[in-house]
Design an enzyme around this catalytic site. Structure first.
Site, mmCIF file in Angstrom:
data_model
loop_
_atom_site.group_PDB
_atom_site.id
_atom_site.type_symbol
_atom_site.label_atom_id
_atom_site.label_comp_id
_atom_site.label_asym_id
_atom_site.label_seq_id
_atom_site.Cartn_x
_atom_site.Cartn_y
_atom_site.Cartn_z
ATOM 1 N N GLY A 111 -30.699 2.086 -16.870
ATOM 2 C CA GLY A 111 -29.450 1.985 -16.104
ATOM 3 C C GLY A 111 -29.308 3.031 -15.012
ATOM 4 C CB SER A 112 -31.720 4.875 -12.883
ATOM 5 O OG SER A 112 -32.314 3.835 -12.160
ATOM 6 C CB ALA A 115 -26.384 6.555 -14.052
ATOM 7 C CG ASP A 156 -27.112 -1.389 -16.993
ATOM 8 O OD1 ASP A 156 -27.087 -1.834 -18.145
ATOM 9 O OD2 ASP A 156 -28.153 -1.296 -16.320
#
Ligand code: PMV
Length: 323
Positions: A111-112, A115, A156
């Site tokens: 889930g970069s 974020a 996410d």
């Protein structure tokens, strides 16, 4: 100047099926994306990512690349969208410089991008003296994510914004109090993949073979109900068994990968209570459930099988303003 950060996440149960309205459980982990926002003299939005080595300017609808390849624009777009979302919410039209630093591997199922989008919305709003709620940061990042892949469930950005462990269903977020004392080992295959393509593949199969795929989707919903029960009771054995079952469902819809299966087998042989892919699959990461004293051994087995492993206790804090 304002700085905000948001955590990576793993999906414990229910990825892919969550896109079709089934419940899923996610947990934030201790890897974070940091975003620094500064005001500009002009009205453009400048985005730079130190880790990716890319940067560029957005002014009106024009994009000017500074560093990176032209195809990198799509990586910067959702960040621009998160900046715009925050500016619109605050009701200001000003220029902003945004600098991203992240310790979350890209395109790995952690889930970069969500974020980064959540931290961006928070940093930009703080810069303008507004304090976004977790719900607002989630909404802005969710809209920004839609630009990257067509039909994300929103799980996410929910995990990045709220942190901890949460139940997610159709945009509704329920934070969960988890009593079980468990540890997860996260293993990265090193294989990058596109969440959008994997989600599209499942959709295609669902449309072509509804009588095959729809029952699997419903099974996942049942599985999550069982997992909630096991989490509440702190029943680690059941949680592990359900992870194995969840991986089997994900394999059935064709989103596993031989590198994932190799790491999962290694983790199970080293004593994991259960293991599964996490996120979109097709490469990326797997997770293994471990008892406290076995985590290091499992991490070593994953590394020996060719992966990169880290151990996490989870319960990482959601989006926050830094120093
Ligand atoms: O972003 P990833 O790769 O962790 O995967 C997201 C999870 C999916 O369920 C596959 C897609 C979604 O939008 O929920």
């Amino acid at each position: 100047m304002a700085v905000a950060s948001a955590p990576a996440k793993v999906i414990l149960f229910g990825e892919h099926f969550v896109v079709y309205g089934q419940p899923a459980i996610a947990m934030a982990v201790e890897r974070r994306a940091y975003v620094k926002a500064r005001s500009r003299e002009d009205e453009s939005i400048y985005v730079s990512s130190t880790d990716l080595g890319i940067s560029g300017f957005f002014s009106n609808d024009e994009f000017e690349l500074e560093r990176g390849g032209f195809e990198d624009r799509w990586r910067l777009e959702p960040i621009r969208a998160a900046v715009k979302g925050a500016l619109d919410l605050v009701g200001r039209k000003v220029g902003v410089d945004v600098e991203v630093r992240s310790s979350i591997p890209m395109a790995s199922g952690l889930g970069s991008s969500a974020a980064v989008a959540v931290a961006t919305a928070k940093a930009v709003s703080e810069l303008l003296g507004a304090h976004l709620t977790k719900e607002e940061a989630f909404r802005i990042a969710y809209e920004a994510e839609r630009l990257v892949h067509g039909s994300p469930s929103g799980i996410d950005p929910a995990a990045a914004s709220y942190g901890g462990v949460l139940l997610y269903r159709g945009g509704e977020i329920t934070p969960l109090a988890v009593r079980a004392d468990f540890i997860l080992v996260v293993g990265y295959t090193g294989v990058k993949r596109s969440t959008g393509e994997l989600v599209a593949k499942v959709r295609r199969d669902k449309e072509r073979y509804p009588l095959v795929v729809n029952p699997i989707i419903r099974m996942s919903g049942e599985l999550v109900v069982n997992a909630l029960n096991a989490l509440e009771k702190g029943d680690l054995r059941a949680l592990g068994e359900l992870m194995d079952l969840n991986h089997a469902l994900l394999s059935a819809i064709g989103v596993s990968h031989e590198a994932l299966d190799r790491l999962i087998r290694a983790a199970r042989e080293a004593g994991a209570l259960g293991a599964k892919l996490t996120g979109a699959g097709g490469g990326g990461c797997m997770i293994a459930l471990a008892r406290l004293d076995e985590a290091e051994r499992i991490a070593l087995a994953i590394e020996r099988a060719g992966g990169k492993a880290f151990v996490t206790k989870g319960l990482s804090e959601g989006v926050r303003v830094e120093g």
